[in-house]
Structure formats: structure tokens, C-alpha cells
Write a protein that holds these residues in place. Sequence first.
Motif, short mmCIF file in Angstrom:
data_model
loop_
_atom_site.label_atom_id
_atom_site.label_comp_id
_atom_site.label_asym_id
_atom_site.label_seq_id
_atom_site.Cartn_x
_atom_site.Cartn_y
_atom_site.Cartn_z
N LYS A 286 0.82 -1.22 0.00
CA LYS A 286 0.00 0.00 0.00
C LYS A 286 0.84 1.26 0.00
O LYS A 286 0.33 2.35 -0.24
CB LYS A 286 -0.96 -0.01 1.20
CG LYS A 286 -2.03 -1.08 1.07
CD LYS A 286 -3.19 -0.83 2.00
CE LYS A 286 -4.33 -1.77 1.63
NZ LYS A 286 -5.53 -1.53 2.43
N THR A 292 -0.18 -0.68 -8.36
CA THR A 292 -1.05 -1.56 -7.59
C THR A 292 -0.44 -2.96 -7.55
O THR A 292 -0.41 -3.67 -8.56
CB THR A 292 -2.46 -1.63 -8.22
OG1 THR A 292 -2.99 -0.31 -8.33
CG2 THR A 292 -3.37 -2.49 -7.37
N GLY A 294 -0.33 -5.88 -4.40
CA GLY A 294 -0.56 -6.19 -3.00
C GLY A 294 -0.15 -7.60 -2.63
O GLY A 294 0.53 -8.31 -3.39
N ASP A 319 -7.84 -5.15 5.70
CA ASP A 319 -7.04 -5.17 4.48
C ASP A 319 -7.11 -6.50 3.73
O ASP A 319 -6.36 -6.71 2.79
CB ASP A 319 -5.57 -4.86 4.82
CG ASP A 319 -5.38 -3.43 5.29
OD1 ASP A 319 -6.02 -2.54 4.73
OD2 ASP A 319 -4.60 -3.21 6.24
#
Length: 526
Positions: A286, A292, A294, A319
Motif C-alpha cells: 500500500k 497496484t 498487494g 485489508d
Amino acid sequence: MNEQQRKEMSQIIQGDAADRKSGQDKPLKEKTSEDFAKYFETTYEPPNLNKARKRGRDEINVHYNFQIPEDIKNIGNGKKFLIRTYGCQMNEHDTEVMAGILTEMGYESTSDTKEADIILLNTCAIRENAENKVFGEIGHLKPLKLEKPDLILGVCGCMSQEESVVNRIMQKHQHVDLIFGTHNIHRLPQLIKESMFSKEANVVEVWSKEGDIIENLPKVRHGKIKAWVNIMYGCDKFCTYCIVPMTRGKERSRRPKDIIQEVRHLAAQGYKEITLLGQNVNAYGKDFGDITYGLGDLMNDIHKIDIPRVRFTTSHPRDFDDRLIEVLAQGGNLLDHIHLPVQSGSSEVLKRMNRKYTRESYLELVSKIRKAMPNATLTTDIIVGFPNETEEQFEETLSLVEEVGFESAYTFIYSPREGTPAARKKDDVPMEVKKQRLYRLNDLVNKQSAEAMKAYKDKVVKVLVEGESKNNPDVLAGYTERNKLVNFKGPKSSIGQIVDVKITEAKTWSLDGIMVENTVEVNHNG
């Protein structure tokens, strides 16, 4: 992630930072060895909880040039070290790094305090009881220090990041030579040198500033079976009961290419299981700015590496996203044992804890996980007796435990930590009530665990054999894919292997079994 973002992330993984257009906006910079030396000559300041709470998103630097200075590289020849570790897996991993540094300095490990030339207490600050144990140990070591004045006694880890702890040690425990925190473990060689030759009574170096990632640190891991792999540091959630964001700093993620390289190296060495570590592991990536990528994306890449088992801990429900669930549902070496701390089953208590989710949203997440992975095993953490918890709110926790069907849980009576918002709350719940609630909760969890274990009777499970049982050297012990402890008789040659075991008896917290004949080691597709 769109095609352009995937291309850019692929370039990160391959280390092609120079060609990455978005790199100018990304708060990650590589440093040269000259920068490294200069940066760590800067001054430091004592830990400051108020500043920690107000921190922002500073630039994150990545250093690849860790080196032990030549003048102290062999300073430990003929000497021994002992590290006592308290607390979580992150502390265990930090101990592996410190052991690696000390070994490269010439020191040898020992488990005997009387043999040690350096004793380090790697501390935990999460609960008051953990701190009491450390201060008790500091007291027990004082006679040894008086007997061996050249012994270096150090306190490091999370407790060292607390102002009150540092002050208490310096005022009341002058026999402690060295105090350092979680952000400057890489400075251990210099700190030892200073402790050896300084005229100061104590060498104290605890940084409030953090944010840098130090790669290529040496490690001494225990065995060649299971390994911790740190993928990020710190936490930005600021739960009202928790000191970790102040002791471990803000969230900062390692680069994917560095993590993947480490996992590939472990696979090549023959490790059978890795656990990806982070204070809030599914917040990984993050802090990568516009790109992007993760935890789901990282695990998807690790899924392709030939290592039999991959786990991760610890998750925050806030999350745990759909991408991660989608990737975990692929199975294979991505195990479906998920530790998902809930802390309370009451939305009102969760709000006071600043958990940023509700009972309903937690149950919705569980439903998504169950739908994608019907056989997933869920475990959790729960705090009872949070300030002003009512009987009704506690019963909401009991009902949530039943509804989810947790097969195990770490349960605790709330412990106030100085410097956290919850510690300032007036608490009207008597300790006897808290203890009784903990008993009732544990009774329920034990029943659910025993019930879940019954399903394994007469089944054949795959067990990663870790070694001899703690209670009987003639019995081997290991864990299933869903993290169930299995004890069984078998040849010592199966230690470090994954074998088939038929379960003959199910207990509350463990299983007994018989090794299936002609078992061969299985890979992650087995």
C-alpha cells in the motif's frame, strides 16, 4: 491491475528500476554504499510516542550495501553470544538477523549464560506480562555481570522503543550496557564496538525516525525446514490498545523482487515451508505509490515457486481483499489455514478499539473466504475485558466465535500499555469478571477445537516433520497443512520431509497417528 501496471511491476521484480516511468513518483530509492555510511552517521533522538502518532508518509530508502566494518569484522573471534527472544514471529526473525551479524563478526552461539560474552534480550512490548518477564531477567543477570565485568548485556526490540522503559533501565539497571531499538539492528556491529571501548556507562541508540529498509542482512535460521520471510515492517492502524505502531514504525514494504529472490533461495536450499511476515501483512504494497501490487499479487508470484508450503501472518480484516482470496483459492502451495484476528465480536467494542470494521463486515469477510475455500481453517486473536466491556458485548464475542467456528484462538485479558489511548480509559470491569470471561471463552474455544479434531480420526494427512516430540524423543512431531500438531512414531530420516500419517487419536490440541508405509516426499502439487 491493468496491463501497464503489470508491466511496470514486472520490471520491479526483474530489478529494472531505471526503465520504470513511474519510478520518479515512487517513494523507494536505492542507496549507494557511500550514501549508506553517511546516512547512518546522522544523529538520533530518544523514542517519542507523540511524534510517532503524528508521523506522515516520509520517503522510504532501500539499502543493499550492508557491510560489517573491517576493523570490527573479527572482534568476536573466540567469544560467544546468547540471545533470548520474547514475543512474536517478528522478534524471532530479528533474532535470526542479529545472530547472523554476530556470527559474521566471529562470535559463536551458546545457550549457557555463563559462557556468553554478549547477552541480548530481544523484547516484546505487547503486554505488561512480557515486560515484567524481561525486567525479571535483567535482575537475574546482575550477579553474572558483576562477576564478569566484560560481559556485554544488551536490551533490544520493542520495549527499547518505549521512553519509559529506556528511562527505567538507565535509572535502575545500570548494569545494562547496551540499549537499541527495532529500527537500527543493522547498527549492531558499531554498537558493540562502542560498548566495548566507550567510557560511557550505557550505550543507548534508539531511533524514533524509521522508514528505511535494509536488504542483504545476514541471518542464522533454525534448521532447514521452515523459514520466516519478512515482507513488510510497521503498522499504520493505531488500534487504541496497541503499542506496535509506536515501537515498529509506519508500514513500509520490501520490494517484490527482493522477497521473491529470498523465497527462491530458500527453495533452492531445501526449505519446505515459508511464512510471510508483517505486523499487518495484508497491507503489503500500500506504500508503493501509483503501482497496484498487494499481498495477493505477491502470493500469486510465490505460488509459482517450487516450495511446498506458503503461509502468512498476521492479517488485519480491514485489508483482507478479494484479490487475496482469489489467489489463495488456487490452493497448491498456498495453504488455506488463515489466522484472522477479530479481537471482539461487538461492533461497539471494535469501534472503541479503532479496528475500523464491524461485526457484520467481519462475518461478511468470513463468508467470502468460506465460499472461495470451503475447507479453510480459521483461527483468531481475542481480547476480553477491554475497558467498559459489558456482559452483553462479551456474549456477542461468544456468539461470533460459535458462528465462525474458529478451530483455535489466542485469548487474552486486556493489558493497558502506557502511551496508548485505551490506557487512559477508566475501566469499570472488575478483574474477577475479566478472568471469568476468559475462562468461558477458553472453554468454548477448547470445545470447538476438540470437535474440529474429531474429523481427522482415521484420515490420512500430510505432515511436515519438524523433529522429535518435546515430551518423548521416540515420537516425531510435525504439522499438517492446516497447522494441526501431529505426534507419531517413524524413522528419524523423515525429519524435514512431508510424510503421510494416518490419525489414530484426536485430542483437543493435537493428533496422534501412525506413519503410512512407503510414504514419499510430496511436492506442492501432491
